[in-house]
Design a protein around this motif. Structure first.
Motif, PDB file in Angstrom:
ATOM      1  N   ALA A  33       1.053  -1.263  -0.037  1.00 11.29           N
ATOM      2  CA  ALA A  33      -0.395  -0.051  -0.192  1.00 11.29           C
ATOM      3  C   ALA A  33       0.894   0.889  -0.564  1.00 11.29           C
ATOM      4  CB  ALA A  33      -0.806  -0.416   0.834  1.00 11.29           C
ATOM      5  N   GLU A  34       1.624   1.221  -1.376  1.00 10.97           N
ATOM      6  CA  GLU A  34       2.790   2.499  -1.792  1.00 10.97           C
ATOM      7  C   GLU A  34       1.577   3.806  -1.677  1.00 10.97           C
ATOM      8  OE1 GLU A  34       5.823   0.833  -2.773  1.00 10.97           O
ATOM      9  OE2 GLU A  34       6.851   0.005  -1.467  1.00 10.97           O
ATOM     10  N   ASN A  35       0.465   3.724  -2.291  1.00 11.85           N
ATOM     11  CA  ASN A  35       0.144   4.974  -2.486  1.00 11.85           C
ATOM     12  C   ASN A  35      -0.288   5.971  -2.069  1.00 11.85           C
ATOM     13  OD1 ASN A  35      -2.811   6.182  -2.366  1.00 11.85           O
ATOM     14  ND2 ASN A  35      -2.785   5.704  -4.745  1.00 11.85           N
ATOM     15  N   GLU A  36       0.483   7.328  -1.847  1.00 10.00           N
ATOM     16  CA  GLU A  36      -0.199   8.579  -0.912  1.00 10.00           C
ATOM     17  C   GLU A  36      -1.109   8.633  -0.499  1.00 10.00           C
ATOM     18  OE1 GLU A  36       1.596  13.548  -0.365  1.00 10.00           O
ATOM     19  OE2 GLU A  36       1.734  11.633  -2.632  1.00 10.00           O
ATOM     20  N   ALA A  37      -1.991   7.929  -1.207  1.00  7.19           N
ATOM     21  CA  ALA A  37      -3.356   8.970  -0.764  1.00  7.19           C
ATOM     22  C   ALA A  37      -4.054   7.281   0.922  1.00  7.19           C
ATOM     23  CB  ALA A  37      -4.898   8.622  -1.777  1.00  7.19           C
ATOM     24  N   ILE A  38      -3.305   6.197   0.123  1.00  7.22           N
ATOM     25  CA  ILE A  38      -3.882   4.849   1.621  1.00  7.22           C
ATOM     26  C   ILE A  38      -2.730   5.339   2.683  1.00  7.22           C
ATOM     27  CG2 ILE A  38      -4.005   3.077   1.912  1.00  7.22           C
ATOM     28  CD1 ILE A  38      -4.822   2.224  -1.024  1.00  7.22           C
ATOM     29  N   ALA A 168     -16.325   3.689  14.812  1.00  9.98           N
ATOM     30  CA  ALA A 168     -17.660   4.247  13.906  1.00  9.98           C
ATOM     31  C   ALA A 168     -17.473   6.491  13.798  1.00  9.98           C
ATOM     32  CB  ALA A 168     -18.540   4.203  14.640  1.00  9.98           C
ATOM     33  N   SER A 169     -16.544   6.424  14.862  1.00 11.25           N
ATOM     34  CA  SER A 169     -16.154   8.253  14.622  1.00 11.25           C
ATOM     35  C   SER A 169     -15.083   8.015  13.433  1.00 11.25           C
ATOM     36  CB  SER A 169     -16.178   8.679  15.897  1.00 11.25           C
ATOM     37  OG  SER A 169     -14.969   7.984  16.475  1.00 11.25           O
ATOM     38  N   PHE A 170     -14.859   7.457  13.134  1.00  7.13           N
ATOM     39  CA  PHE A 170     -13.251   7.673  11.545  1.00  7.13           C
ATOM     40  C   PHE A 170     -14.091   7.793  10.727  1.00  7.13           C
ATOM     41  CE2 PHE A 170     -10.515   6.025   9.010  1.00  7.13           C
ATOM     42  CZ  PHE A 170      -9.542   6.837   9.351  1.00  7.13           C
ATOM     43  N   SER A 171     -14.125   9.096  10.264  1.00  6.21           N
ATOM     44  CA  SER A 171     -14.664   9.800   9.693  1.00  6.21           C
ATOM     45  C   SER A 171     -13.829   9.621   8.099  1.00  6.21           C
ATOM     46  CB  SER A 171     -14.888  10.755   9.489  1.00  6.21           C
ATOM     47  OG  SER A 171     -15.584  12.179   8.271  1.00  6.21           O
ATOM     48  N   THR A 172     -13.460   9.265   7.251  1.00 10.74           N
ATOM     49  CA  THR A 172     -13.284   8.811   5.473  1.00 10.74           C
ATOM     50  C   THR A 172     -13.770   8.928   4.806  1.00 10.74           C
ATOM     51  OG1 THR A 172     -10.838   7.760   4.825  1.00 10.74           O
ATOM     52  CG2 THR A 172     -12.235   7.218   6.647  1.00 10.74           C
ATOM     53  N   GLU A 173     -12.956   9.500   3.573  1.00 10.56           N
ATOM     54  CA  GLU A 173     -13.212   9.024   2.519  1.00 10.56           C
ATOM     55  C   GLU A 173     -13.214   7.864   2.074  1.00 10.56           C
ATOM     56  OE1 GLU A 173     -16.344  10.054   0.371  1.00 10.56           O
ATOM     57  OE2 GLU A 173     -16.535  12.115   2.254  1.00 10.56           O
ATOM     58  N   PRO A 174     -13.870   6.801   1.176  1.00 10.87           N
ATOM     59  CA  PRO A 174     -13.500   5.472   0.237  1.00 10.87           C
ATOM     60  C   PRO A 174     -12.023   6.298  -0.347  1.00 10.87           C
ATOM     61  CG  PRO A 174     -15.505   5.588   0.304  1.00 10.87           C
ATOM     62  CD  PRO A 174     -15.112   6.877   0.780  1.00 10.87           C
ATOM     63  N   ILE A 175     -11.252   5.148  -1.128  1.00  7.71           N
ATOM     64  CA  ILE A 175     -10.120   5.402  -2.101  1.00  7.71           C
ATOM     65  C   ILE A 175     -10.583   3.824  -2.516  1.00  7.71           C
ATOM     66  CG2 ILE A 175      -7.699   5.578  -2.304  1.00  7.71           C
ATOM     67  CD1 ILE A 175      -7.169   6.345   0.734  1.00  7.71           C
ATOM     68  N   MET A 176     -10.499   4.241  -4.338  1.00  9.57           N
ATOM     69  CA  MET A 176     -10.209   3.300  -4.854  1.00  9.57           C
ATOM     70  C   MET A 176      -8.461   3.216  -5.401  1.00  9.57           C
ATOM     71  SD  MET A 176     -13.053   2.822  -5.136  1.00  9.57           S
ATOM     72  CE  MET A 176     -12.877   1.043  -6.686  1.00  9.57           C
ATOM     73  N   TRP A 177      -8.306   2.010  -5.872  1.00  9.18           N
ATOM     74  CA  TRP A 177      -6.699   1.536  -5.870  1.00  9.18           C
ATOM     75  C   TRP A 177      -6.418   0.463  -7.049  1.00  9.18           C
ATOM     76  CZ3 TRP A 177      -2.959  -1.604  -2.289  1.00  9.18           C
ATOM     77  CH2 TRP A 177      -1.807  -1.456  -2.711  1.00  9.18           C
ATOM     78  N   LYS A 178      -5.587   1.286  -8.155  1.00 11.42           N
ATOM     79  CA  LYS A 178      -5.402   0.215  -8.926  1.00 11.42           C
ATOM     80  C   LYS A 178      -4.641  -1.023  -8.576  1.00 11.42           C
ATOM     81  CE  LYS A 178      -5.227  -0.045 -14.144  1.00 11.42           C
ATOM     82  NZ  LYS A 178      -4.951   0.824 -15.471  1.00 11.42           N
ATOM     83  N   VAL A 179      -4.645  -2.254  -8.487  1.00 11.72           N
ATOM     84  CA  VAL A 179      -3.375  -3.178  -7.854  1.00 11.72           C
ATOM     85  C   VAL A 179      -3.117  -3.853  -9.319  1.00 11.72           C
ATOM     86  CG1 VAL A 179      -3.111  -5.363  -7.635  1.00 11.72           C
ATOM     87  CG2 VAL A 179      -5.063  -3.872  -6.703  1.00 11.72           C
TER      88      VAL A 179
END
Length: 211
Positions: A33-38, A168-179
């Motif tokens: 998981a070296e994607n910066e957003a991840i 449950a209180s962790f608010s975050t947007e989903p990230i799409m990652w191309k493998v």
């Protein structure tokens, strides 16, 4: 899963000779998981759960794809993994037309022993890779496979209800990652939560594959 137990399971920061029997290196296929957003999401999740996590935790963020076992030349135990098995896995990967695919990294969830970021595999790419790798070796697994990105390990037996509220209180947007690649990694069996060492890389659907 955490919903099935009253408290989390505390990690034991010690050597486990009854497990490794003197063997040094344990191997797993992973998605690095070296994607910066991840990476940022991983750091934010660890910060959010800091009061519950055991330190130190040196393992790089990754998604375990397939558990191989202890790297040995000659098998002795049922969780040994040999060069011949690795060769069979590599041949299976080379001969299977696996295409790059997208996965989704979303919110926090938890096993009894470890919190993780949820991983969704909408097109079945992870499942196809696991099926291909299983042609070369039997996976040594004690629980059904759930794709996930481990955030850390619990430092104590915390009340599950309290931890679930924090998750449950962790608010975050989903990230799409191309493998587009997978990596055979290993870690030192006598080092608790130690770093991963990258040994072999397979580029998905490419004529230039590095081993």
């Amino acid at each position: 899963m955490l919903v099935q137990v009253p408290t989390t399971i505390a990690a034991e920061n010690r050597d486990f000779p009854e497990w490794h029997h003197g063997r040094e290196s344990y191997a797993v296929w992973v998605l690095r998981a070296e994607n910066e957003a991840i990476q940022e999401k991983f750091k934010a999740a660890r910060g959010h759960l800091a009061d519950f996590l055991l330190e130190p935790y040196r393992r790089q963020p990754h998604i375990t794809l397939f558990v191989c076992g202890f790297l040995v030349d000659e098998p002795q135990y049922n969780d040994d993994f040999t060069p011949a098995q690795l060769g069979t896995q590599m041949n299976a990967l080379e001969n299977t037309n696996i295409q790059p695919f997208e996965i989704e990294i979303s919110g926090l969830n938890s096993f009894a022993s470890a919190p993780y970021l949820e991983v969704h595999d909408p097109t079945g790419g992870i499942a196809r890779l696991r099926n291909t790798l299983s042609r070369g070796a039997r996976e040594f697994r004690t629980a059904p496979y759930t794709p996930h990105l481990t955030v850390g390990l619990y430092a104590d037996a915390f009340p599950s209800e309290e931890v679930r509220g924090k998750l449950a209180s962790f608010s975050t947007e989903p990230i799409m990652w191309k493998v587009e690649q997978i990596t055979l990694a290993s870690y030192r069996a006598n080092e608790f939560a130690g770093e991963l060492f990258y040994k072999h890389k397979f580029i998905i659907n490419s004529d230039s594959r590095t081993i």
